[in-house]
Enzyme design. Structure first.
Site, mmCIF file in Angstrom:
data_model
loop_
_atom_site.group_PDB
_atom_site.id
_atom_site.type_symbol
_atom_site.label_atom_id
_atom_site.label_comp_id
_atom_site.label_asym_id
_atom_site.label_seq_id
_atom_site.Cartn_x
_atom_site.Cartn_y
_atom_site.Cartn_z
ATOM 1 C CG HIS A 50 22.527 49.855 -13.415
ATOM 2 N ND1 HIS A 50 22.061 51.092 -12.288
ATOM 3 C CD2 HIS A 50 22.892 50.794 -14.390
ATOM 4 C CE1 HIS A 50 21.999 51.907 -13.282
ATOM 5 N NE2 HIS A 50 22.547 52.118 -14.558
ATOM 6 C CE1 TYR A 51 20.831 45.317 -6.524
ATOM 7 C CE2 TYR A 51 23.481 44.977 -5.863
ATOM 8 C CZ TYR A 51 22.222 45.774 -5.698
ATOM 9 O OH TYR A 51 21.968 46.464 -3.986
ATOM 10 C CB THR A 52 18.138 42.991 -12.199
ATOM 11 O OG1 THR A 52 18.158 41.891 -11.928
ATOM 12 C CG2 THR A 52 18.263 43.289 -13.791
ATOM 13 C CD GLU A 119 19.451 47.765 -14.535
ATOM 14 O OE1 GLU A 119 20.129 46.640 -13.652
ATOM 15 O OE2 GLU A 119 18.923 48.389 -13.901
ATOM 16 C CG HIS A 166 22.466 53.163 -9.687
ATOM 17 N ND1 HIS A 166 21.075 52.931 -9.898
ATOM 18 C CD2 HIS A 166 22.358 54.676 -10.010
ATOM 19 C CE1 HIS A 166 20.548 53.663 -10.218
ATOM 20 N NE2 HIS A 166 20.349 54.285 -10.216
#
Ligand SMILES: [Zn+2]
Length: 293
Positions: A50-52, A119, A166
């Protein structure tokens, strides 16, 4: 007769003695772990990236106090200790983190129950007059992601096609970790999938990379690879978002969701390499249209 009882009690004593080392004291009872089943595998079968969509302070606050979480959080510039990066671990691997939401991959739904979630601190996309701009993953963050992912994949024996973004497992809702995520660098370090260039060229079979590809054929390839996609041959928004998710992962120079020959060739090359049992399976017949009255 006495000799018989003596023999029986000796055997019993031997059994108890033999087991004693295999008993685990659980307080109110014992568990005997001397017998092990052959059929078992890890509950952790996927690794999700993921990225946040925010800076580190905001990401930490949301992931520790909000209703979402991940097992790990990788800073943009991780601190070094003895020359090695420090990453945040927010959830023990034995517990479920809430990072995937409604999701699907290779027939499995609700991937939170079966995955480790990482993340990565990253500001996500920004829309500018020149178009959409994505926040890069700096080299020291990439290095930390690779070290962490390598360790997880090795410990749980996670196969290459189950290291996903994701956006792969929820393409209708998500675009993270985005087209700048270092999937190729991860592959070069032994994590996740990547197509062999020679196979992609062979699968192009002389077609120009941007030549249009058959929608249904590409849908069927991506469905076999793991995506939740219809195989009806209709290029609607849902299908476009799945094609775009695949392109972001494997062909980030153009992730418009347009079905082209290069995307089609990459999908076939991945099937050939990682899922050969499914690679040549033909598509199920389309449901026949209802006869008009
Ligand atoms: Zn995400």
């Amino acid at each position: 007769m006495r000799a018989f009882f003596l023999a029986v009690s000796l055997v019993f004593a031997a059994l108890v003695a033999g087991c004693a080392g295999q008993l685990i004291d659980r307080g109110a009872y014992f568990a005997d772990v001397s017998q092990r089943a052959a059929s078992a595998d890890s509950r952790i079968r996927f690794l999700v990236m993921h990225y946040t969509d925010g800076d580190e302070a905001r990401s930490l606050a949301e992931l520790t106090r909000g209703d979402v979480s991940a097992h790990y959080l990788v800073p943009v510039h991780p601190l070094l200790r003895d020359g090695r990066p420090v990453v945040w671990q927010l959830v023990p691997e034995s517990q479920r983190a809430w990072h995937a939401g409604q999701s699907f991959w290779q027939g499995t739904t609700e991937l939170n129950a079966a995955s480790i979630g990482i993340e990565n601190v990253n500001l996500g996309p920004r829309d500018t007059p020149q178009g959409r701009v994505w926040d890069p993953y700096p080299p020291d963050q990439q290095d930390a992601i690779i070290r962490l992912a390598k360790d997880i994949v090795a410990r749980y024996a996670i196969p290459p096609t189950r290291v996903v973004g994701h956006s792969d497992i929820a393409p209708q809702r998500k675009t993270d970790p985005g087209p700048l995520f270092p999937w190729k660098a991860l592959y070069d370090a032994g994590v996740g999938a990547w197509p062999d260039e020679a196979t992609v060229t062979a699968e192009l079979a002389g077609r120009a990379p941007d030549a249009p590809a058959d929608v249904r054929a590409l849908q069927w390839k991506l469905a076999r690879y793991g995506y939740d996609v219809a195989t009806d041959g209709v290029l609607d928004e849902r299908t476009r978002r799945v094609f775009a998710a695949f392109q972001m992962h494997f062909r980030p120079r153009d992730y418009s969701g347009t079905p082209d020959a290069q995307t089609d060739a990459i999908a076939q090359a991945l099937l050939d390499k990682y899922l050969p049992g499914l690679a040549r399976e033909s598509a199920p017949p389309l449901p026949s249209p209802r006869p008009s009255p």
